[in-house]
Design a protein around this motif. Structure first.
Motif, PDB file in Angstrom:
ATOM      1  N   VAL A  62       0.849  -1.196   0.000  1.00 51.75           N
ATOM      2  CA  VAL A  62       0.000   0.000   0.000  1.00 51.75           C
ATOM      3  C   VAL A  62       0.882   1.243   0.000  1.00 51.75           C
ATOM      4  CG1 VAL A  62      -1.763   1.298   1.250  1.00 51.75           C
ATOM      5  CG2 VAL A  62      -1.861  -1.201   1.198  1.00 51.75           C
ATOM      6  N   PRO A  65      -3.139   4.751   1.790  1.00 54.17           N
ATOM      7  CA  PRO A  65      -4.288   4.019   2.337  1.00 54.17           C
ATOM      8  C   PRO A  65      -5.619   4.726   2.090  1.00 54.17           C
ATOM      9  CG  PRO A  65      -3.199   5.205   4.091  1.00 54.17           C
ATOM     10  CD  PRO A  65      -2.382   5.439   2.835  1.00 54.17           C
ATOM     11  N   VAL A  80      -7.485   2.573  -2.169  1.00 50.96           N
ATOM     12  CA  VAL A  80      -6.077   2.438  -1.805  1.00 50.96           C
ATOM     13  C   VAL A  80      -5.256   2.457  -3.083  1.00 50.96           C
ATOM     14  CG1 VAL A  80      -6.469   1.156   0.339  1.00 50.96           C
ATOM     15  CG2 VAL A  80      -6.163  -0.096  -1.777  1.00 50.96           C
ATOM     16  N   LEU A  82      -1.997   0.872  -4.668  1.00 54.14           N
ATOM     17  CA  LEU A  82      -1.093  -0.262  -4.484  1.00 54.14           C
ATOM     18  C   LEU A  82       0.070  -0.138  -5.459  1.00 54.14           C
ATOM     19  CD1 LEU A  82      -3.777  -3.104  -4.315  1.00 54.14           C
ATOM     20  CD2 LEU A  82      -2.751  -1.843  -2.414  1.00 54.14           C
ATOM     21  N   MET A 171      -9.137  -2.839   1.500  1.00 52.26           N
ATOM     22  CA  MET A 171      -8.263  -3.769   2.228  1.00 52.26           C
ATOM     23  C   MET A 171      -9.063  -4.580   3.245  1.00 52.26           C
ATOM     24  SD  MET A 171      -5.409  -3.426   0.741  1.00 52.26           S
ATOM     25  CE  MET A 171      -4.274  -4.300   1.811  1.00 52.26           C
TER      26      MET A 171
END
Length: 186
Positions: A62, A65, A80, A82, A171
């Motif tokens: 991540v 967030p 998020v 990534l 998540m």
């Protein structure tokens, strides 16, 4: 009488990943069709062993967030980011149907609607699916292509999730539900 949400009930009755502690049925469950006797020990704790969702990338790191805004129109981050360089394969996080696949503001976007009512969103992609297409968890949706604001120059996948009009932390889809405790109605 115990409080059981429809989502909990659907999970308990339709998945094979539920182990139930205790025995018997919940008080008041006899009036719910299919509930009495269908889930032994409903009155006890219900540990759920797995999430029906998986990560959209082979490796998850991540970069930014989920950060919901304090109010509907405030600043925030509704997903998020990534770490993912261009060309990395992006997979469906769960079974569902592609609701949208195409460009938005010059970036490829895919939205998948899952059977539990959650939609997952992926961008920027070189899209490999089409709207209306059923997909399975782990199926390739496309590859990372282009830049998501805030990720340049390294590149990333922006992954979002929502139920209805409410965004949620994607998540959280990867974590098992944990122990569910049924509370008294009153």
């Amino acid at each position: 009488m115990h409080l059981v949400t429809m989502a909990m009930l659907a999970t308990l009755l339709t998945t094979g990943s539920v182990a139930v502690a205790g025995g018997g049925s919940a008080p008041g469950s006899a009036g719910v069709p299919g509930l009495a006797g269908a889930v032994p020990g409903l009155a006890g704790a219900v540990p759920v062993t797995a999430s029906p969702y998986r990560a959209p990338l082979a490796a998850v790191r991540v970069l930014r967030p989920f950060s919901p805004p304090p109010d509907r129109y405030g600043p925030g981050h509704l997903g998020v980011d990534l770490a993912a360089p261009a060309g990395v394969a992006v997979q469906a996080t769960g079974d569902g149907v592609v609701r949208f696949a195409g460009p938005v503001a010059g970036r490829g976007v895919v939205v998948v609607l899952h059977p539990d009512g959650i939609s997952t969103e992926y961008e920027p992609l070189a899209v490999a699916v089409r709207a209306g297409q059923p997909v399975s968890a782990g199926q390739r949706l496309g590859t990372v292509a282009g830049v998501h604001r805030g990720c340049a120059p390294a590149g990333c996948l922006h992954w979002g999730a929502r139920r209805g009009g409410s965004y949620l932390d994607p998540m959280s889809l990867l974590r098992p539900l944990g122990v569910v405790r049924l509370l008294p109605w009153d």
